[in-house]
Motif scaffolding. Structure first.
Motif, mmCIF file in Angstrom:
data_model
loop_
_atom_site.group_PDB
_atom_site.id
_atom_site.type_symbol
_atom_site.label_atom_id
_atom_site.label_comp_id
_atom_site.label_asym_id
_atom_site.label_seq_id
_atom_site.Cartn_x
_atom_site.Cartn_y
_atom_site.Cartn_z
ATOM 1 N N TYR B 32 0.904 -1.201 0.126
ATOM 2 C CA TYR B 32 -0.017 0.005 -0.060
ATOM 3 C C TYR B 32 0.956 1.077 0.045
ATOM 4 O O TYR B 32 1.715 1.238 0.844
ATOM 5 N N MET B 34 1.301 5.555 -0.555
ATOM 6 C CA MET B 34 0.494 6.668 -0.535
ATOM 7 C C MET B 34 1.588 8.096 -0.892
ATOM 8 O O MET B 34 2.888 7.843 -1.051
ATOM 9 N N TYR B 36 1.678 12.321 -0.179
ATOM 10 C CA TYR B 36 1.133 13.184 0.724
ATOM 11 C C TYR B 36 1.563 14.526 0.077
ATOM 12 O O TYR B 36 2.873 14.480 -0.595
ATOM 13 N N LEU B 46 -3.281 13.862 2.427
ATOM 14 C CA LEU B 46 -3.300 12.893 1.501
ATOM 15 C C LEU B 46 -3.634 13.253 0.027
ATOM 16 O O LEU B 46 -4.462 13.787 0.057
ATOM 17 N N LEU B 88 5.388 14.133 -0.350
ATOM 18 C CA LEU B 88 5.875 13.158 0.434
ATOM 19 C C LEU B 88 5.185 11.624 0.228
ATOM 20 O O LEU B 88 4.271 11.375 -0.091
#
Lengths: 112, 110
Positions: B32, B34, B36, B46, B88
């Motif tokens: 997973y 992500m 940001y 997010l 990020l």
């Protein structure tokens, strides 16, 4: 706006003094977190809470303690501030474990 | 070796350019991913997340995961000055933490 309020937003304190940062949320999220952000290190977890009175350490917990007596409030305390704790501190919340983490606006702390 | 590494930049591009932001990660078990976005003196927000490998598109943003090389990317098409921020990458660490990259600072010049 994730419904997170951090206070104070800016603070300058002297070495050796205790400091408490407050995080208040209006979303009734179960999980709350304290991160610090430093150049070259990114965001690092200090402590987190998974419910009232339920807390656990993160990767950089030395010199910090936390308390959560109400769902909406998560306090971070520096027992005796040191210059190495000069940083930006972010509170964060999430609804369930592993869910999206939402961040507050940050608290800038300078220890002189 | 850090769990996730990111080129800090800074990266400066003209308005309208395609931007590529990248991270590498160490653990092939990560599933997973992500991204940001953090504006100056603000908290991270997010932007996108992806699960496993492949691409995910959201407007001008595309997140891509290459699990074979443990490489994740964020592409921004038709970049705008409002995209100027630090980006990020983040990877969940257990149930209650995220590994964050150190962030890439992007400036889009009008």
């Amino acid at each position: 706006d994730a419904g997170i309020t951090q206070s104070p937003r800016h603070k300058v304190t002297e070495t050796g003094t205790p400091v408490t940062l407050r995080c208040h949320q209006t979303e009734n999220h179960r999980y709350m977190y304290w991160y610090r952000q430093d150049p070259g290190h990114g965001l690092r977890l200090i402590h987190y809470s998974y419910g009232v009175k339920d807390t656990d350490k993160g990767e950089v917990s030395d010199g910090y303690s936390v308390s959560r007596s109400k769902t909406e409030d998560f306090l971070l305390t520096l027992e005796s501030a040191t210059s190495s704790q000069t940083s930006v501190y972010f509170c964060a919340i999430s609804w369930t474990e592993g869910n999206t983490i939402y961040f507050g606006e940050g608290s800038w702390l300078t220890v002189v | 070796q850090k769990e996730v590494e990111q080129d800090p930049g800074p990266l400066s591009v003209p308005e309208g350019a395609i931007v590529s932001l990248n991270c590498t990660y160490s653990n092939s078990a990560f599933q997973y991913f992500m991204w940001y976005r953090q504006y100056s003196r603000k908290g991270p927000e997010l932007l996108m997340y992806t699960y496993s490998s492949g691409n995910k598109e959201d407007g001008r943003f595309t997140a891509q995961v290459d699990k074979s090389s443990k490489y994740i990317s964020l592409f921004i098409r038709d970049s705008q000055p409002s995209d100027s921020a630090t980006y990020l990458c983040a990877i969940p660490r257990g149930a209650n933490n995220l590994f964050f990259g150190t962030g890439t600072r992007l400036t889009v010049i009008p």
